[in-house]
Design a protein around this motif. Sequence first.
Motif, short mmCIF file in Angstrom:
data_model
loop_
_atom_site.label_atom_id
_atom_site.label_comp_id
_atom_site.label_asym_id
_atom_site.label_seq_id
_atom_site.Cartn_x
_atom_site.Cartn_y
_atom_site.Cartn_z
N GLY A 40 -11.63 -64.41 -9.43
CA GLY A 40 -11.13 -64.87 -10.71
C GLY A 40 -12.19 -64.72 -11.78
N GLY A 41 -11.75 -64.83 -13.02
CA GLY A 41 -12.68 -64.68 -14.12
C GLY A 41 -13.28 -63.30 -14.22
N GLY A 42 -12.53 -62.28 -13.78
CA GLY A 42 -13.04 -60.91 -13.81
C GLY A 42 -13.82 -60.54 -12.57
N HIS A 43 -14.01 -61.45 -11.63
CA HIS A 43 -14.74 -61.17 -10.40
C HIS A 43 -13.75 -61.10 -9.24
N TRP A 44 -13.18 -59.91 -9.00
CA TRP A 44 -12.10 -59.83 -8.03
C TRP A 44 -12.56 -59.96 -6.59
N LEU A 45 -13.88 -59.84 -6.35
CA LEU A 45 -14.43 -60.15 -5.03
C LEU A 45 -15.27 -61.41 -5.07
N GLY A 46 -15.24 -62.11 -6.18
CA GLY A 46 -16.03 -63.32 -6.31
C GLY A 46 -17.47 -63.01 -6.71
N THR A 47 -18.32 -64.01 -6.63
CA THR A 47 -19.73 -63.87 -7.01
C THR A 47 -20.62 -64.21 -5.82
N ASP A 48 -21.87 -63.76 -5.91
CA ASP A 48 -22.81 -64.02 -4.82
C ASP A 48 -23.55 -65.33 -5.04
N PRO A 225 -26.63 -67.28 4.29
CA PRO A 225 -26.40 -68.74 4.37
C PRO A 225 -25.04 -69.17 3.82
N GLY A 226 -24.47 -68.41 2.90
CA GLY A 226 -23.18 -68.78 2.33
C GLY A 226 -22.05 -67.94 2.85
N LEU A 227 -22.18 -67.45 4.09
CA LEU A 227 -21.17 -66.55 4.65
C LEU A 227 -19.79 -67.19 4.69
N ASP A 228 -19.72 -68.49 5.00
CA ASP A 228 -18.43 -69.14 5.08
C ASP A 228 -17.79 -69.35 3.70
N LEU A 229 -18.62 -69.40 2.65
CA LEU A 229 -18.10 -69.58 1.30
C LEU A 229 -17.79 -68.24 0.63
N GLN A 230 -18.62 -67.23 0.87
CA GLN A 230 -18.44 -65.93 0.23
C GLN A 230 -18.71 -64.83 1.26
N PRO A 231 -17.72 -64.53 2.11
CA PRO A 231 -17.94 -63.53 3.16
C PRO A 231 -18.08 -62.10 2.64
N TRP A 232 -17.41 -61.77 1.50
CA TRP A 232 -17.43 -60.39 1.02
C TRP A 232 -18.84 -59.92 0.65
N ALA A 233 -19.68 -60.82 0.19
CA ALA A 233 -21.04 -60.44 -0.21
C ALA A 233 -21.88 -60.02 0.98
#
Length: 266
Positions: A40-48, A225-233
């Motif tokens: 969202g907010g222009g980040h279609w894969l989210g943010t790191d 460390p944030g794999l569960d929150l942001q796996p795509w990164a």
Amino acid sequence: MTRRRYVLGAVLITVPLLLALFGPLFAGEAGPRSVSFTQGGGHWLGTDFTGRDVWRQVLLGGRSVVLVALAATALAYAVALPLGLAAALTRFGWLEELLLRPLDVLLAVPSLILVLLVAAALEPGPVGLTVLVAFVAVPDAARVVHAAAVEIAARPAVEALRMHRESWAGIALGYTTRELRRTLAADAGTRLVGALYLVSTAAFLGVGVAPDAADWAVMVDRNRPGLDLQPWAVVIPAALIAGLSTGANLLFDAALQPRPGKGVER
């Protein structure tokens, strides 16, 4: 089976290569950072983990991994090939020992220790990292060339070329290298995978790459460390590195398969 390997290998290697070569052209300008990991907010894969757009980091992060690994592999062979050929084709035992014994010493040292030692003497950046990875790869590659070339050097054809006063370059780079092409092709896939491993490891250790650089290996390391929150990164850059390695080996394996009716070259 060979055709399937070609197709699968081409698909796996084309995607990371295209992203590495042309991704930065489509990355655009960096937008405002967001603290949200979600799309969202222009980040279609989210943010790191630092709030940067993951897709933009993927587009920018390939050159420092893929191109450095390819350049390092080519540089390693540029040094290892003449070195291994010189040791195999020389008629002076002392010269062979002089060329090979330092390689044995380097092979006895773990590659990661060599990475850290050589990195201390090089300027950080892609050029220094390329030289570093090539330096670590040269001893093993030269040993492979030497081991394969020794058998070729003992053939009557080589002795006949010497009797006809063929130059060393003609024997080494002409006949011997031509006979080595299958061995070199088989080794090239493994050598590229090793280069990718070392480039990624160097990035993990912060050697030659800034800790916040747009780099696939850095993305994997910093976002674990944030794999569960942001796996795509983590998943996307890891998959691209794995795809390049697997695709390269599949293509080399397919190229080495004997063609129907022709058998294996001698």
